[in-house]
Scaffold this active site. Sequence first.
Site, PDB file in Angstrom:
ATOM      1  N   HIS A  83       0.855  -1.182   0.000  1.00 60.86           N
ATOM      2  CA  HIS A  83       0.000   0.000   0.000  1.00 60.86           C
ATOM      3  C   HIS A  83       0.889   1.230   0.000  1.00 60.86           C
ATOM      4  O   HIS A  83       1.985   1.216   0.578  1.00 60.86           O
ATOM      5  CB  HIS A  83      -0.899   0.035   1.234  1.00 60.86           C
ATOM      6  CG  HIS A  83      -1.843  -1.111   1.340  1.00 60.86           C
ATOM      7  ND1 HIS A  83      -2.741  -1.439   0.346  1.00 60.86           N
ATOM      8  CD2 HIS A  83      -2.030  -2.029   2.331  1.00 60.86           C
ATOM      9  CE1 HIS A  83      -3.440  -2.492   0.720  1.00 60.86           C
ATOM     10  NE2 HIS A  83      -3.024  -2.879   1.909  1.00 60.86           N
ATOM     11  N   CYS A 176       0.290 -10.763  -3.627  1.00 59.47           N
ATOM     12  CA  CYS A 176      -0.845 -11.650  -3.370  1.00 59.47           C
ATOM     13  C   CYS A 176      -0.498 -13.112  -3.593  1.00 59.47           C
ATOM     14  O   CYS A 176      -1.381 -13.950  -3.782  1.00 59.47           O
ATOM     15  CB  CYS A 176      -2.050 -11.249  -4.222  1.00 59.47           C
ATOM     16  SG  CYS A 176      -2.576  -9.540  -3.956  1.00 59.47           S
TER      17      CYS A 176
END
Length: 230
Positions: A83, A176
């Site tokens: 992020h 991910c």
Amino acid sequence: MTGSIRSKLSAIDVRQLGTVDYRTAWQLQRELADARVAGGADTLLLLEHPAVYTAGRRTETHERPIDGTPVVGTDRGGKITWHGPGQLVGYPIIGLAEPLDVVNYVRRLEESLIQVCADLGLHAGRVDGRSGVWLPGRPARKVAAIGVRVSRATTLHGFALNCDCDLAAFTAIVPCGISDAAVTSLSAELGRTVTVDEVRATVAAAVCAALDGVLPVGDRVPSHAVPSPL
């Protein structure tokens, strides 16, 4: 209309925040979740984070940064991601209706971001067996990631939409946990700067519409997307 997935009829309280430290936002989520369980409002937080790597419960050692960069462990699903500035992060703190259907909840978040992409002229969709929002290609390119947690029938964590972020930040990890796909942004795909502020209102409206069933979930799979391995 497919019906609301929320247990409450009142409108979602959308909070447009600025840049918030990841741990601060995580604590705010927990406080809002406690309030929601006690009968409070459903809330959608929209914000940016200073640059940080966060690891979901399924993150493996080899998927972490190769340079030893610190990682914040979280209780969300999924694996490791990044992020940072230029990425719009959304945290819906929502009380789900019975019977609980977490997959349906994730699909609604995906649908809202697919619609945002469509409004910008991008044909995005899903890749079978993988969460998130993808652009077609070989390999497919992920423009939005989703990782959630549901506790006491209340949702935490949420989604991250890459608007105009530093894509190089993803090269230090296996984003991910997917090694055979790429990461992209709205700016990279459209060839112009798409700021977080440009899409804030659109994302808020689309997420609320999807959760309330006004925006139905479609079967949108981008052509030439790479399916997940069996």
